[in-house]
Every structure is written in C-alpha cells, then in structure tokens.
Write a protein that holds these residues in place. Structure first.
Motif, PDB file in Angstrom:
ATOM      1  N   TYR A 366      13.751   3.585  21.485  1.00  0.00           N
ATOM      2  CA  TYR A 366      13.947   2.159  20.723  1.00  0.00           C
ATOM      3  C   TYR A 366      12.440   1.790  20.389  1.00  0.00           C
ATOM      4  O   TYR A 366      12.223   1.363  19.342  1.00  0.00           O
ATOM      5  N   LYS A 372      10.585  -2.589  14.671  1.00  0.00           N
ATOM      6  CA  LYS A 372      10.113  -2.784  13.275  1.00  0.00           C
ATOM      7  C   LYS A 372       8.744  -3.646  13.295  1.00  0.00           C
ATOM      8  O   LYS A 372       9.086  -4.948  13.700  1.00  0.00           O
TER       9      LYS A 372
ATOM     10  N   ASP B 268      17.973  -6.997  17.322  1.00  0.00           N
ATOM     11  CA  ASP B 268      16.829  -6.356  16.943  1.00  0.00           C
ATOM     12  C   ASP B 268      15.870  -7.265  16.375  1.00  0.00           C
ATOM     13  O   ASP B 268      14.653  -7.167  16.223  1.00  0.00           O
ATOM     14  N   ILE B 271      13.882  -9.078  18.925  1.00  0.00           N
ATOM     15  CA  ILE B 271      12.800  -7.930  19.580  1.00  0.00           C
ATOM     16  C   ILE B 271      11.717  -7.787  18.563  1.00  0.00           C
ATOM     17  O   ILE B 271      10.540  -7.832  19.009  1.00  0.00           O
ATOM     18  N   SER B 272      12.049  -7.622  17.282  1.00  0.00           N
ATOM     19  CA  SER B 272      11.005  -7.650  16.331  1.00  0.00           C
ATOM     20  C   SER B 272      10.144  -8.738  16.182  1.00  0.00           C
ATOM     21  O   SER B 272       8.906  -8.599  16.105  1.00  0.00           O
ATOM     22  N   TYR B 275       7.616  -8.645  19.094  1.00  0.00           N
ATOM     23  CA  TYR B 275       6.796  -7.533  18.665  1.00  0.00           C
ATOM     24  C   TYR B 275       5.804  -7.968  17.976  1.00  0.00           C
ATOM     25  O   TYR B 275       4.429  -7.755  18.062  1.00  0.00           O
ATOM     26  N   GLU B 278       3.525  -9.944  19.921  1.00  0.00           N
ATOM     27  CA  GLU B 278       2.528  -9.352  20.684  1.00  0.00           C
ATOM     28  C   GLU B 278       1.528  -8.720  19.774  1.00  0.00           C
ATOM     29  O   GLU B 278       0.152  -8.605  19.963  1.00  0.00           O
ATOM     30  N   LEU B 279       1.698  -8.272  18.294  1.00  0.00           N
ATOM     31  CA  LEU B 279       0.716  -7.687  17.474  1.00  0.00           C
ATOM     32  C   LEU B 279      -0.255  -8.712  17.386  1.00  0.00           C
ATOM     33  O   LEU B 279      -1.623  -8.333  17.261  1.00  0.00           O
ATOM     34  N   ASN B 282      -2.461  -9.417  20.260  1.00  0.00           N
ATOM     35  CA  ASN B 282      -3.331  -8.587  20.576  1.00  0.00           C
ATOM     36  C   ASN B 282      -4.743  -8.570  19.521  1.00  0.00           C
ATOM     37  O   ASN B 282      -5.812  -8.337  19.768  1.00  0.00           O
ATOM     38  N   LYS B 294      -0.543 -11.379  26.789  1.00  0.00           N
ATOM     39  CA  LYS B 294       0.043  -9.918  26.291  1.00  0.00           C
ATOM     40  C   LYS B 294       1.082  -9.577  27.155  1.00  0.00           C
ATOM     41  O   LYS B 294       1.932  -9.056  26.465  1.00  0.00           O
ATOM     42  N   TYR B 296       2.805 -10.884  29.382  1.00  0.00           N
ATOM     43  CA  TYR B 296       4.142 -11.908  29.323  1.00  0.00           C
ATOM     44  C   TYR B 296       5.053 -11.634  27.889  1.00  0.00           C
ATOM     45  O   TYR B 296       6.055 -11.546  28.208  1.00  0.00           O
ATOM     46  N   ASN B 298       4.945  -8.930  26.393  1.00  0.00           N
ATOM     47  CA  ASN B 298       5.435  -7.525  26.398  1.00  0.00           C
ATOM     48  C   ASN B 298       6.510  -7.402  27.342  1.00  0.00           C
ATOM     49  O   ASN B 298       7.753  -6.709  27.177  1.00  0.00           O
ATOM     50  N   GLU B 299       6.497  -8.075  28.440  1.00  0.00           N
ATOM     51  CA  GLU B 299       7.654  -8.195  29.389  1.00  0.00           C
ATOM     52  C   GLU B 299       9.176  -8.989  28.995  1.00  0.00           C
ATOM     53  O   GLU B 299      10.049  -8.422  29.043  1.00  0.00           O
ATOM     54  N   LYS B 301       9.560  -8.600  25.746  1.00  0.00           N
ATOM     55  CA  LYS B 301      10.282  -7.683  24.639  1.00  0.00           C
ATOM     56  C   LYS B 301      11.117  -6.545  25.461  1.00  0.00           C
ATOM     57  O   LYS B 301      12.111  -6.314  25.146  1.00  0.00           O
ATOM     58  N   GLU B 302      10.562  -6.318  26.769  1.00  0.00           N
ATOM     59  CA  GLU B 302      11.146  -5.282  27.584  1.00  0.00           C
ATOM     60  C   GLU B 302      12.420  -5.652  28.036  1.00  0.00           C
ATOM     61  O   GLU B 302      13.509  -5.004  27.963  1.00  0.00           O
ATOM     62  N   ILE B 305      14.925  -5.521  25.216  1.00  0.00           N
ATOM     63  CA  ILE B 305      15.310  -4.336  24.765  1.00  0.00           C
ATOM     64  C   ILE B 305      16.253  -3.927  25.734  1.00  0.00           C
ATOM     65  O   ILE B 305      17.204  -3.133  25.471  1.00  0.00           O
TER      66      ILE B 305
END
Lengths: 372, 347
Positions: A366, A372, B268, B271-272, B275, B278-279, B282, B294, B296, B298-299, B301-302, B305
C-alpha cells in the motif's frame, strides 16, 4: 492482452545468499510480493561457490535467484542497467553507500519504478553513516519507501535523516503451516533462545550465568539453546559446567534445527524466549517467531526491545550485559504464573497484529502503490 | 527619484546635493535643529567641553573636510547625512546595520548614535575582524549569505563599498530586516534595479555604471516580497500543513459513522493528506523545534493504513479511537512549540 508481470528484484549490497537468509525478511518479502501480488521476484547476489539453498525450492516457491559474476559494485550497476526494464520494484536491504550509485543508475532508466529501502539499522549503524551528505540525501529522496524495522530506530532516523521513515517490522510467515491450537496449555517451563550460539554479539554467556544465578529459585525450569555453537564458545561451555555441574541436566544445547516444523515445536513448548544480544539489526527475526508461539519475551535493551515486548505488555527489558538484572527478571517471571500467563496471551495476539508478514507486506504494498 | 549627482555642497551648515542641472536637493540642515523632537539634550556639555549641539554641527561640517572627493567618500557622506537627518527627527531607539569593512565611518556613526540615545546600536557584519572594539557596535564576522537576519529590526542598512560590483540583486531577507520606512543604502548599477524598486528609491548616480540607491522599504514592498523570503516560504508551508490538519479533523469525525463513509476512496484520500503533511514537514523539519513531529504524523498514517487494510468490522471502533488519539497527538505537537504561530505579516 495480458498485463506484463511486474518484477521485484532484491539486490544484496555485497556477497550473496545463504539458506538461513532466505527465510529472513529479504527472502520473505519478495516471496510474498510474488505469492500475493503476482510479482516476478528475483534475488540477486554473488556467491563464490554454488550455495546450498534447499529453502529456496521448499519455501520460496516461484522466487528466482540470479548470481552475479563477481562481487564488484560495477557488476551490480551493470546488472541494473541490463535488466532495468524488468525491475519494476528494486528492493534494497541494509544501509550501505553502495546503494547511492545503484539507485542513481536505476532512476536514470526507470524514473517510473519503485524503490523500497529497508535499512534494518540499529543505533550503532545509524551513528556511523554519513547521513548529512548530498549523496545520501539524494539516495533517500529517490526511494519511495525508506523503512526502519523497529519503532525506536524509526524515530531516531526520522530525526536524523531527511526522509519520511516508515516502520516495516521483521515479520514471520508460517511457511510450514504450524498449528497453534491449545498452544498455551501445552507449554513447559522452558526458557529458550535461538540463534548463533556463542557468537560475541549474542552474549549467551550472560544468559547462562543469569540462569545459574537463579537456578535454585526456579528449580522446575530448563534452559534450551538452539542453533549452531560457535567453536570458540565450546571452551566456555566446558568451563561453565565445571563450575555448575548440577546444571548439566537442566541446560540443553540443542544445536542447529533446520527443520522448520521442529523449530516451531521448540518455540511452542517454551514459556519464555530470551535474547541477550548487545545489538541486533532492528527487531530480530526470532522475536516474531517467538511471539507467534506465545512466548513471554525477556530481552536485553537492544533497539527493538520495546517492539519485542509490546512496551512491556508481553515481556521485560533488562540492561545490556547485566547478569544480575537478567537473573532477577527470570526469578520474578518464573515465579509469577499470572504475569506469565497474561504475557503469553498478549504475545500471541500482538504477534498476529504486528508481526504477521502478510499484513506487513500488505502495508508495504500500500505504501508503495496505494499512497499518492 | 533619480538624482544625477554632481557634488555635495555645504553652505552655512546646510548640506545639499547639486545635480547636473544645477538643482539643489536638501540633505541635512546642520544649522537649524529647532524643529526636531529628538530626545538629545543639545545643551549638554561634552567631555571635551563643547556643547552637544555644537559637536553635531562640527561633525556634519567636518564631513566636507574629510571628503577626499572620491566616489566612496561621497557615498559615505550621503549615507551619513541621511542617517543624521533621521536621527534628529524623533527619539526612537535606532538599530542600524552596516555590511562591509569596519572603517572610520563605522566609528563615526557609532559615536553619533550613542550621543543621540545610549540605547541606539550599530550592528556590523564584516568578513574581516575589526582591530578594536567600539562601544555600542556589535560585530559579526561572516559572509552576508550565511547570516540569518532578524525580521523588521533595523532603521537603516548600509552596504559598504566592499560589496561594490557583487550587489546587483538585493537579498529579500535584507529588505525584510528593515522596519517599515527604513532605508537600505547600497551601491549598484541602477539599470539593473527592477522598476518596482526604483519607485521607492532615491538613486544618486555617481557615474555611468554606479549609483547609490537609498531604498525606502514600505509595508507594501515588504508584503509583496514576503513569500520570497525564507521565512515567508516556511510560513506558507506551515499554513498548508495546518489547513490539511484542520481538514483531517473533519474527516476523522466522519469516520465515526464508519459504516456509511469508510469507502476505500475516502480513506485513501485521508492517508494521502497525511502523507502530504509528512512530506511537507520533512522539507521544513530542520526549521522546527519539535523533534517528534515527523514520527507522530507517520504513526497517524500507519494507523490509518491499518484501518484501511483491515477487513474485520468488529475492530473498526477500536481503530477509530486509536486514529483519534494519534491525530490528537500529532495536532498537539504542532501547537506545543511556537513553530506554527504566525506573524501578522503572513499572507
């Protein structure tokens, strides 16, 4: 028209493949990409002599292996150049500078491809990487998923490296269809460890000394050590039994168990799984297997210690190289049946939540193709 | 305004620029301080026995005598007189910045600043260490491009002759370091200046390819340049993150009714969004005080998912609580530090 089968290529940074390695993450993940996502999975490396790899045909059915003509970096780069159209997913294990030029080469031909960079780093490795260089940052920026294998390293790398770091634990896959029915009822008073017995990293002498120190207070417990014994360690064992001759019938050096079903039986019988290493990559592979078998974990304070024990819910962490703390821990756990029983139940469930290789690969897939 | 400079003249204590057409432009009236509102006590007796007022007049008048007729001395005189003219207007605490070599001009300016107000201060960024310390001057030995300048701090910035020929463009952060209506003095080929800046500038053409520009930094100019500054870009990134995080809050609330809204597309998208956060985090991570931000995100997102991939409906409620908890941890981390508190100049 049938869609082209995607290729997942795992290229080892140096050296090649050996039997045990195939059933670690670097073999399991390509296998599950093949089995569950229909990838054409290929393992690439250099072996000076034709390797003995029975696990390949027995367990990693459908995964292919290709051998390079030598161990040079240029040969690996040439391999990527020659095969770039087949490599839709490049999988890299370990954090090595060789990957800088390998990834540059891959991206030159395949800007559309995916790269999974599984660092499997520990703190020592992290502190020895020149992470603040253009080359390293560039490498990270070209990878689609950069992963650590335990939470502590994920946090540390997130702080140090200029990349999003995902947690991809070293999971366990039930290759031999091990049954876990009535697991906890069948357990015996056994403390188990599995690994290269006597290698300096594993500090098995700490385990033996700790067991000896509390043996009078946990008289109905045994210690079993499974794995090849380092020849240098045999002298230590002889000396140990001269000092503690009465423990000869309570400590078993089982040797290497290659039969995965027999090995699973060892885990299933044991109530406690112990690790005394001074370092590991992230969370050691044996931890996942022990948790699946409902073992309560006692581990030295390696980077993956909190992951291994679900932050203390199914295990205890003791300081590195500390015989007294480890024997205290054994004394306490072995004499507290409710603590042990609760921890075993938690280990059983925790393994299935967090160390199931199929779930881990689903998440990795995934991350690579879904986000994306 | 562009003035083709012929000379600086002093007639009876009044300093003027005389352009090529013979027109006189007032620079500084050293004779008549009666209309100024400075807090300087003009009738103080200085250590040398002179009255302050008298000392100021002497200082201004001495400029003519120290001027050797070179372009550099002409430039320094213009700057000095302009600064002096500013100082007598109002009893502010002035912070000035000089960029370039330490010279007699530095000392002279520091001296005058001190006399007007002991809290006035001169900062000097220089590539060469000064041979001696000067009271009320702070030195920083560095290249300008390596210095992070404070926002809206200086009343005037003077780029010294050391930067002649390598100052055809003005660093945006330098303009932003000036207070509104502050002046930036620098030497350049005025043909290279953007027209928008020329409108706010006095340009003293020294000779064909060299001009002294006195740019008056307005609120409007700063506003227009804000997003080009390093902190403007940073703030813009932070605002995007905050907007996404606020939007996420609504989506997480909708997850409560998971039976109706937990379509794969909806998840989705969430989550996107995380993400993307996150980017962006970063990219600006090095600028943020929070160490764990970063991780937190990520977690979060985790867990999203895991929720997305989990097909066991009975676990959804438990996942929802964990998502809420992780979202709150990540959100709190944004506000724990002042990383995400914005200045009023923000766009």
């Amino acid at each position: 028209m049938k869609e082209k089968q995607r290729g997942a290529y795992t290229i080892i940074s140096s050296g090649g493949w050996w039997n045990q390695r195939l059933l670690k993450d670097c073999g399991i993940i390509p296998y599950l990409f093949h089995k569950n996502y229909d990838f054409h999975s290929v393992l690439v490396g250099y072996n000076a002599k034709p390797p003995y790899l029975p696990y390949l045909d027995t367990y990693l059915k459908g995964v292919e292996i290709e051998f390079l003509k030598d161990d040079k970096l240029e040969t690996r780069i040439k391999y990527i150049e020659d095969n770039n159209q087949k490599i839709d997913l490049l999988i890299l294990y370990g954090a090595y500078y060789q990957y800088v030029s390998m990834v540059d080469c891959y991206r030159k031909y395949r800007p559309d491809g995916k790269i999974y960079f599984a660092t499997d780093l520990n703190s020592y490795g992290m502190d020895h990487i020149l992470h603040d260089t253009y080359e390293w940052k560039n490498l990270l920026s070209q990878c689609d998923v950069v992963a650590a294998s335990c939470r502590k390293m994920q946090r540390n790398l997130s702080m140090k490296w200029s990349a999003v770091i995902d947690l991809i634990r070293n999971g366990w896959y039930n290759f031999t269809n091990v049954k876990f029915d009535n697991l906890l009822e069948k357990k015996e008073n056994i403390i188990l460890t599995v690994g290269r017995i006597g290698s300096p990293q594993k500090r098995n002498e700490i385990l033996l000394e700790a067991f000896a120190a509390c043996s009078d207070e946990i008289t109905n417990w045994r210690l079993r050590l499974v794995g090849n014994i380092d020849p240098n360690f045999k002298k230590y064992i002889d000396k140990f039994f001269k000092i503690y001759p009465h423990l000869k019938d309570r400590i078993d050096f089982v040797g290497l168990v290659e039969d995965k079903l027999k090995l699973a039986e060892e885990y299933k019988k044991a109530k406690i799984f112990a690790i005394t290493s001074i370092y590991e990559g992230g969370t050691p592979n044996v931890i996942a297997e022990a948790l699946f078998a409902g073992c309560y974990i006692v581990t030295s304070d390696i980077d993956g210690a909190l992951d291994a024990t679900d932050e203390g819910r199914c295990g205890q962490v003791v300081p590195l190289d500390d015989v007294v703390a480890l024997s205290d821990s054994f004394r306490h756990i072995c004499n507290d049946s409710s603590l042990l029983a609760g921890g075993e139940v938690r280990a059983f469930h925790y393994a299935r939540e967090s160390f199931d290789a199929e779930k881990i690969v689903d998440r990795l897939y995934y991350l690579l193709y879904g986000v994306k | 305004m562009v003035i083709f400079l012929s000379s600086i003249r002093q007639e009876n204590g009044i300093f003027v620029f005389v352009d090529y057409n013979g027109l006189k432009h007032l620079l500084f009236n050293a004779m008549d301080f009666s209309l100024n509102h400075s807090n300087i006590r003009f009738f103080n007796i200085e250590e040398d026995g002179k009255e302050t007022l008298s000392m100021l007049k002497d200082t201004a008048l001495s400029l003519r005598s120290i001027s050797d007729g070179s372009v550099i001395s002409m430039v320094r005189n213009i700057v000095f007189l302009s600064v002096l003219d500013e100082l007598i207007q109002k009893p502010h605490n002035y912070n000035f910045l000089q960029i370039g070599d330490v010279s007699s001009f530095t000392e002279q300016l520091a001296n005058i600043l001190k006399k007007f107000n002991v809290k006035n201060h001169l900062y000097c960024i220089t590539e060469n260490l000064p041979s001696k310390n000067i009271l009320n001057v702070s030195f920083l030995t560095a290249k300008l491009e390596n210095v992070i300048l404070p926002y809206s701090k200086f009343s005037a910035v003077f780029i010294d002759d050391a930067y002649i020929n390598n100052f055809s463009t003005i660093p945006t952060d330098l303009i932003m370091s000036l207070k509104n209506c502050g002046n930036l003095f620098f030497i350049t080929n005025s043909d290279l200046l953007p027209k928008s800046l020329l409108d706010d500038s006095k340009v003293f053409v020294l000779h064909k390819d060299l001009s002294l520009v006195s740019l008056s930094v307005t609120e409007k100019l700063k506003h227009s340049l804000y997003l080009q500054t390093s902190y403007g870009k940073l703030e813009q990134q932070k605002r995007k993150i905050i907007n996404i995080v606020d939007e996420l809050s609504k989506n997480i609330n909708e997850l409560k009714n998971y039976q109706s809204v937990n379509s794969d597309e909806f998840l989705d998208q969430m989550i996107s969004s995380v993400y993307q956060c996150e980017l962006m985090i970063n990219k600006i991570y090095i600028e943020l005080k929070s160490s764990y931000i970063k991780t937190y995100f990520n977690e979060l997102k985790e867990i999203l998912i895991d929720y997305r991939l989990n097909k066991n409906e009975s676990l959804k409620e438990n996942y929802y609580e964990r998502i809420k908890q992780h979202y709150q941890i990540a959100r709190n981390e944004l506000t724990t530090y002042d990383d995400f508190i914005f200045s009023k100049e923000a766009i």
